[in-house]
Every structure is written in C-alpha cells, then in structure tokens.
Enzyme design. Sequence first.
Site, PDB file in Angstrom:
ATOM      1  N   THR A 295      58.938  -4.261 -42.555  1.00 63.76           N
ATOM      2  CA  THR A 295      57.790  -4.889 -41.881  1.00 63.76           C
ATOM      3  C   THR A 295      56.524  -4.089 -42.191  1.00 63.76           C
ATOM      4  O   THR A 295      56.572  -3.076 -42.890  1.00 63.76           O
ATOM      5  CB  THR A 295      58.033  -4.942 -40.364  1.00 63.76           C
ATOM      6  OG1 THR A 295      58.328  -3.615 -39.894  1.00 63.76           O
ATOM      7  CG2 THR A 295      59.190  -5.865 -40.022  1.00 63.76           C
ATOM      8  N   TYR A 296      55.393  -4.523 -41.623  1.00 56.92           N
ATOM      9  CA  TYR A 296      54.089  -3.925 -41.950  1.00 56.92           C
ATOM     10  C   TYR A 296      54.094  -2.425 -41.664  1.00 56.92           C
ATOM     11  O   TYR A 296      54.586  -1.979 -40.637  1.00 56.92           O
ATOM     12  CB  TYR A 296      52.984  -4.621 -41.168  1.00 56.92           C
ATOM     13  CG  TYR A 296      51.597  -4.243 -41.636  1.00 56.92           C
ATOM     14  CD1 TYR A 296      51.204  -4.471 -42.948  1.00 56.92           C
ATOM     15  CD2 TYR A 296      50.697  -3.649 -40.764  1.00 56.92           C
ATOM     16  CE1 TYR A 296      49.935  -4.120 -43.390  1.00 56.92           C
ATOM     17  CE2 TYR A 296      49.415  -3.298 -41.194  1.00 56.92           C
ATOM     18  CZ  TYR A 296      49.048  -3.532 -42.511  1.00 56.92           C
ATOM     19  OH  TYR A 296      47.797  -3.187 -42.939  1.00 56.92           O
ATOM     20  N   LEU A 297      53.517  -1.655 -42.600  1.00 58.54           N
ATOM     21  CA  LEU A 297      53.654  -0.199 -42.568  1.00 58.54           C
ATOM     22  C   LEU A 297      52.563   0.538 -41.799  1.00 58.54           C
ATOM     23  O   LEU A 297      52.692   1.740 -41.567  1.00 58.54           O
ATOM     24  CB  LEU A 297      53.690   0.336 -44.004  1.00 58.54           C
ATOM     25  CG  LEU A 297      52.451   0.046 -44.883  1.00 58.54           C
ATOM     26  CD1 LEU A 297      52.254   1.176 -45.884  1.00 58.54           C
ATOM     27  CD2 LEU A 297      52.620  -1.266 -45.633  1.00 58.54           C
TER      28      LEU A 297
END
Length: 548
Positions: free
Chosen positions: A155-157
């Site tokens: 998922t988004y970092l």
Amino acid sequence: MVGYKISPVLWAKVKRGLSAGRVQSVALRIICDREEEINAFIPEEYWTIDATLNVKGEKKPLVAKFYGDENGKIQIHNQPELDAILKEIESCEYKVLEVKKGERTKKPPLPFRTSTLQQEASKHLNFSTQKTMRLAQQLYEGVDIKGSGTVGLITYLRTDSTRVSEEAEAAASEYISANYGADYVGGSVDTKKNTAKIQDAHEAIRPTDLNRSPAIVKDSLSRDLFRLYQLIWNRFAASCMTPAVYETTSVTIGAGKYRFHVSASKVKFDGFMSVYSLDEEKSDRVFLSKSLDETSELTEEKIEPKQHFTQPPAHFTEASLVKTLEELGIGRPSTYAPTITTILGRRYIVKENKNLYVSELGEVVNNIMKEAFPEIVDERFTANMESLLDKVEEGTVDWKMIIRNFYPDLDAAVKAAEAELEKVKIEDEVTDVVCEQCGRHMVIKYGPHGRFLACPGFPECRNTKPYFEKIGVACPKCGKDIVLKKTKKGRKYYGCENNPDCDFMSWQKPSKVPCPQCGGYMVEKGNKLVCADEQCGYVMEKPETSEE
C-alpha cells in the site's frame, strides 16, 4: 519560504550552494546538540559482581548477578566499595531464598508507517532512508510477477497511520488461520498510539495481498526488493497475530545480608514471533533447572567482579534521527528521507559506520543559524508550525493569518543577518607555509571538504596541500605538535603532525595540562578536563585562563 529567504544569507556569508530550511536546519541542530553532549560527557566508574554457583545434582552451574542487600539495590561505584562487599561475602554460604514463577505476554508490533519502516530497514537491512523509500516506491508502483503481470505489492508508502482496513484484517485472519492455526489469529490492530499527531490520510504500509508470501514472489524480485518486501510482509502478518507468552522464573539468592538475582524466561507460546522477532529477543538466554527451589544446595565456584564505565549518548544514525524527528513532531513521512539526504549532500554532516557526525561546515552553518535565526532552529517552533499547517489542511485556521504572523519577523531577521553577519565572511588567511613551487606564502581556502592550503598565485601556480590546524599542544608520545585532522569521510579528530611515524590520535581535544594524578594527558569535556586513561579517571575544572 524559510529556505527561500535564509539560503541566500548563507551563500553571502559562507559560500554558494548551501541551504537552510524549516526542517533541515532543526535536524542539523539536533545532531550538533548531540555532538556537544557527547563531547562534554564524563564517564563514571561502576562495578558488577557475577557469582558462578554449583547446584547439587545439576551439571550446569548457575550464574547469579549481584543485586544489593535486604534493604534494596546497591550500586558499586569504586574499588574500595567492591573490596568491602567481597570481604563480607567471602565466608558466607549461598542459599536460595525465593523462587518466583510467572507468565508475561509480549504484544505484537504495530504495522509499519513510514518512519518505523525507515528505522527497521536501517537496523535490519542496513538501508539508508533514501534507499528504503526508493525500493518501497517500486513495490508500491508495481513489479512484474510471473503469471500475474505488473502488481503493486504494498500500500501507499508515505503514511503516519497504523490503521488497517477491515477487509485487510479479515483477509489476514483467514490467511493466518489457514497457515498457522486458529490459535495464532489476533484481534484488530491497536492504532491508538500518537493519535494527536497523526493525519491518518492513508492506512498502514502493508502487503496488498497476504497470500503473496515472500517465498512466492522471491523469483520475481531483486535481492533488495525481496528483503524489504519480506520485512513489510512479516511485520504486517505479525501485527495481526496473537501475543507471545513467556514462562518466567526469578530466583533470589542470599549471601549473608547481600542478595544475588537470577532471571530466566522461555517461550511458552510463540504467537507473532513465529514470523517476526524483536531485537530484545536476541539477547543471551538463561536456562534454569525446574528442580531449583529453596532446598537446593549451592556452593561457590568463582566470584567475578567486572569494572565498567558509563557510556555517552550514542551518535545519531539515520534510523534514530528519524525517530527523534517524529517524536518531536518535526517534518512529515514524506520529508524524513529528503531532509537527511539534503544535509548529507550539503556536507553539513558525514556518515561513518552508520553514525552521523557534524562536519566543520555543518558547525559553521549551525552557529550562524543559532545566532541569526534562533526561532527557526528551535524545535518547539517547528513542531508548532507543523501543527498549524495541519489545521490549515483541516480548514480550521486561515493560511493567510499564519503568514501575516510569521513573515514580518522572518523578514526582519533576514535583513538584520545581512547587515550584522558580514564579519563571519570567510577570508583567505595567510600562513607561514611557503609554496615550494613559486615561493609565495600559501593561504587557507575553503572547499567542499573543509579547509586546505592553496597558493595565492592561482592560476599561474596551482599548488595545494592539506591544511592541519595546530592546537598548541605537544604530542604526549613524541613531543611534536598535535593538529586537527579529518577522517576520509570528514569526521574530526586530533593526531600528531609526525604521522605516520607517530600514531597518536584522540577524538577529544587534548589539553596542555597534564593529569596531576597519573601524569598522562588530559582531554577537554565541556567545561572540565578529564584524564584520557579511564583507569585513572581524574576530573578537574578547565582553567579559565586556558586559551585552548
């Protein structure tokens, strides 16, 4: 705005190519403050005692650590205190006074957010923050997986939240139950930590599909991508599992009025540790016999006293700097890596064996910032500004009001610095070193790596030499001058000008004053002089008349 207004001041007063900023300048100051704290630290002596005891009927001896007496814990500060205790216990019998058994649980770690991913990747994989973010970006954007095409694996970092969606929690529970058993399925992830500073725009960093285990995707990933994905996958799986359970045993042993302790623990149920082990679990394990109780007979095999000295605070690493910035509320997930990369790139700090050290240039810039812009490099101001910017995003504060309150003071400080800081402009300093090529007196110039000697006849004469600043102290080994030097990466130290014939070196600045107690050399630690020989340990106030 801060960088745009202040950076030109640094160009004018030090050299072009430098920069300042609301976050990077505070990060530099935090590192400088730690360096000063380390330099001023004075080690203190203390002793420990280990008693190796034979237990009747057991093959392995027991190692008990000195705790204190019947009234509580005792610290042993020096040799006389140690000798007094050893003399008293010399003729004593050792008896088991108490055996306590119990259980403790260890909670699973929370899933990764940006800062914790950077910290763990630095500790376990030896990745820089910049490398971690670059690899995580690749995992997020998508990797070509055999049989599946291009797939985003995480998922988004860039997130400061440990929140996990209900769908992901349900899928994780199903996967863990099928692969590890129902006993390993934990509850929902606890996300209550640090809620005041969390924006919560994105959920935690986790695998997009737990069924894509590291073993399945290994052949499709490069070595570093695989290691980072494995770390993220293991951490998320662990966060969805049950706590580990330990059986603990604590034994109190009496020797006259003195007490020794032995503590041991063993895993009863591994829980989340079946996929993710924490650093503290790697320490040496102590095993105790189940038959050990108050009736066990103990005989002394040996007593082992050990001398220790307290250690200064550790130098910052990239991981610990990120942790400190986050705890102080400075910067955001997206800014930690660029901030560290910038101050490394500007050569304000150098990285050596993971540790971050301040360079000479970094000290100059930090001192200018503290003198001319004390509010900007104040960590409370920066953290408060972060909070106000969050309120702008929420719509509760007007951004124009923040600018109206902040800009006039910044503008006034910049104008004052432009007028008053002219004296810190670095001019060429003429030395008594003669250029062997043309006979001129060489001058001290500043380059990207600090000061060096150059011929003023440039460009006709291009002769240069390293510059070593003499500190006015004789080498304790050979009597020649001690000079200020730098390692290849820029960390300062003090060495003999007669190197390599003389191998003297010291990280702390040596003093002219010899140690009154042992005659050895002393070093400066803040406002004190300390004997360089830890065994001597002599400390005195630094003479006020000293010009060192």
